[in-house]
Design an enzyme around this catalytic site. Sequence first.
Site, PDB file in Angstrom:
ATOM      1  N   TYR A  66       0.665  -1.216  -0.017  1.00 51.79           N
ATOM      2  CA  TYR A  66      -0.039   0.082   0.019  1.00 51.79           C
ATOM      3  C   TYR A  66       0.924   1.228   0.094  1.00 51.79           C
ATOM      4  O   TYR A  66       1.818   1.415   0.838  1.00 51.79           O
ATOM      5  CB  TYR A  66      -0.782   0.094   1.303  1.00 51.79           C
ATOM      6  CG  TYR A  66      -2.381  -0.381   0.920  1.00 51.79           C
ATOM      7  CD1 TYR A  66      -2.878   0.749  -0.095  1.00 51.79           C
ATOM      8  CD2 TYR A  66      -3.143  -1.354   1.468  1.00 51.79           C
ATOM      9  CE1 TYR A  66      -4.296   0.391  -0.248  1.00 51.79           C
ATOM     10  CE2 TYR A  66      -4.259  -1.497   0.960  1.00 51.79           C
ATOM     11  CZ  TYR A  66      -4.941  -0.588   0.089  1.00 51.79           C
ATOM     12  OH  TYR A  66      -6.216  -0.861  -0.014  1.00 51.79           O
ATOM     13  N   GLU A  68      -0.656   4.982  -0.329  1.00 49.63           N
ATOM     14  CA  GLU A  68      -1.504   5.992  -0.576  1.00 49.63           C
ATOM     15  C   GLU A  68      -0.374   7.274  -0.460  1.00 49.63           C
ATOM     16  O   GLU A  68       0.078   7.468   0.530  1.00 49.63           O
ATOM     17  CB  GLU A  68      -2.654   6.175   0.524  1.00 49.63           C
ATOM     18  CG  GLU A  68      -3.596   4.972   0.005  1.00 49.63           C
ATOM     19  CD  GLU A  68      -4.445   5.133   1.046  1.00 49.63           C
ATOM     20  OE1 GLU A  68      -4.839   5.724   2.167  1.00 49.63           O
ATOM     21  OE2 GLU A  68      -5.727   4.309   0.689  1.00 49.63           O
ATOM     22  N   ASP A 212      -8.127  13.180 -24.778  1.00 50.15           N
ATOM     23  CA  ASP A 212      -8.163  11.929 -24.483  1.00 50.15           C
ATOM     24  C   ASP A 212      -7.552  11.254 -25.565  1.00 50.15           C
ATOM     25  O   ASP A 212      -8.205  10.803 -26.428  1.00 50.15           O
ATOM     26  CB  ASP A 212      -9.495  11.623 -24.034  1.00 50.15           C
ATOM     27  CG  ASP A 212      -9.780  10.044 -23.551  1.00 50.15           C
ATOM     28  OD1 ASP A 212      -8.798   9.386 -23.889  1.00 50.15           O
ATOM     29  OD2 ASP A 212     -10.813   9.668 -23.016  1.00 50.15           O
ATOM     30  N   THR A 238      -5.443   6.039 -21.587  1.00 53.02           N
ATOM     31  CA  THR A 238      -5.329   4.641 -20.913  1.00 53.02           C
ATOM     32  C   THR A 238      -3.711   4.273 -21.290  1.00 53.02           C
ATOM     33  O   THR A 238      -3.089   4.844 -22.072  1.00 53.02           O
ATOM     34  CB  THR A 238      -5.780   3.325 -21.341  1.00 53.02           C
ATOM     35  OG1 THR A 238      -6.017   3.538 -22.977  1.00 53.02           O
ATOM     36  CG2 THR A 238      -7.622   3.881 -20.993  1.00 53.02           C
ATOM     37  N   LYS A 241      -3.565   0.297 -24.697  1.00 48.91           N
ATOM     38  CA  LYS A 241      -3.782   0.179 -26.054  1.00 48.91           C
ATOM     39  C   LYS A 241      -2.668   0.240 -26.999  1.00 48.91           C
ATOM     40  O   LYS A 241      -1.629  -0.589 -27.031  1.00 48.91           O
ATOM     41  CB  LYS A 241      -4.992   1.203 -26.549  1.00 48.91           C
ATOM     42  CG  LYS A 241      -6.505   0.911 -25.541  1.00 48.91           C
ATOM     43  CD  LYS A 241      -7.384   1.965 -26.056  1.00 48.91           C
ATOM     44  CE  LYS A 241      -8.616   1.664 -25.078  1.00 48.91           C
ATOM     45  NZ  LYS A 241      -8.679   2.525 -23.679  1.00 48.91           N
ATOM     46  N   ARG A 247      -2.863  -2.515 -18.004  1.00 44.96           N
ATOM     47  CA  ARG A 247      -3.883  -2.117 -17.923  1.00 44.96           C
ATOM     48  C   ARG A 247      -3.843  -0.845 -16.670  1.00 44.96           C
ATOM     49  O   ARG A 247      -3.116  -0.996 -15.865  1.00 44.96           O
ATOM     50  CB  ARG A 247      -5.064  -2.727 -17.296  1.00 44.96           C
ATOM     51  CG  ARG A 247      -5.586  -4.020 -17.994  1.00 44.96           C
ATOM     52  CD  ARG A 247      -5.872  -3.847 -19.388  1.00 44.96           C
ATOM     53  NE  ARG A 247      -7.129  -3.375 -19.529  1.00 44.96           N
ATOM     54  CZ  ARG A 247      -8.272  -4.069 -19.966  1.00 44.96           C
ATOM     55  NH1 ARG A 247      -7.970  -5.056 -20.492  1.00 44.96           N
ATOM     56  NH2 ARG A 247      -9.506  -3.505 -20.019  1.00 44.96           N
TER      57      ARG A 247
END
Length: 429
Positions: A66, A68, A212, A238, A241, A247
Amino acid sequence: MGPQAATRGCITLPMRDELSRTDPEIASLLQLEQERQRSKIRLIPSENYVSAAVLAASGSILTNKYSEGYPGRRYYEGQQYIDAIEQLCIDRAKALFGVEHANVQPYSGSPANLAVYLAFCQPGDTILGLGLPHGGHLTHGWNVSISGKYFRSVAYGVRRDTGRIDMDQVADLARAHRPKLIWCGGTAVPRIIDFAAFADIARSVGALLVADIAHIAGLVAGGAHPSPVGYAPVITTTTHKTLRGPRGGMILCTAEHAQAIDRAVFPGLQGGPHNHNIAGLAVALREAAGESFRQYAHQVVRNARALAEALLARGYDLVSGGTDNHLILIDLTRKGVTGKRAARALDRAGLETNYNTVPFDPRKPFDPSGLRIGTPAVTSRGMLEPEMELIAGWIDRALEAERRGDEQALDRIGAEVREMTVRFPAPGL
Ligand code: DSN
């Protein structure tokens, strides 16, 4: 496990054996999916094959941590290596795209776009984006998405005569509605996006222009599509692609907007970043900075053009008449088969595509008139223009077979496809 661990398939042998022992059902499905990815010609333009190095980083022990916060400013201890990984990823993103700031924590493209809204808009503000049926994205204000529910969304579209974005309409709508934010980019746009023209319109009405570039990020990185940098102060994408990473999502922006973007991603929208994906992205960004990726990006475009020309020669209608990028949108209206039927028949014949609306489509999105295809994945396998000619021939034969209801013909094409794919090993598999 040393670096020389034998590899077969998408994971190292010891890891694969462990998975088979612990969860044979998932192991077996994973193996089948791997075989499917190997034996099909994958033409969905938003999909690709990542390298074994990207897979290794994404499927790693970094999922255990973790973190954060941001490098040097975390809410958990033990960040000695996580900070270094995220900082490398940020630095590589900045260098590759030539931007002042990068946030590499968004879980994917939709959360990245939501973070942009959170940073710059209030509920009820007016936003302007390309309508979904004309090639936009759900998060650019479409009514079923939170972006269409929380904001006053206005949509522009493409011209009926050219199939290209109607820049006069964008300017008229911007003047009439004075949006806070204008989106450019989309999911089914086969032509170059004129970032300069969008920037002029946004400037004239005092709107923030957000590009985008999810579909074209790899082409931008490889110099095969103009960059929005210098025109759009905020860019979302993203990472999986054409960019060929794991991802994930990413927001690139000018220094002026860095703090607003970082605060919106965390703590505004997300909790702990997915460190394993950030490491995979760092690897992908390093790969994308190399000469071979540059060649890849240009070949993606050459392949798409060759495929488009081969389809046009067989009498297919392509939205906008062709392509400038990785993507082709086929309007099947005159071919007497719907998009869904076509996509199913093609899948049986070993060619994976997705059905899609075409602009001004009289049919519903669940069974529209179009088929969306693209060349990122086949180009990653090393296929070139001669293979695009073969693929166009198979598409045509398969759709003809579907019209006659000849399933055996589809299976015969599938066998030919499998034979051809053996000659083009897929990265990472
Ligand atoms: N799912 C993406 C695509 O296929 O283009 C858009 O979110």
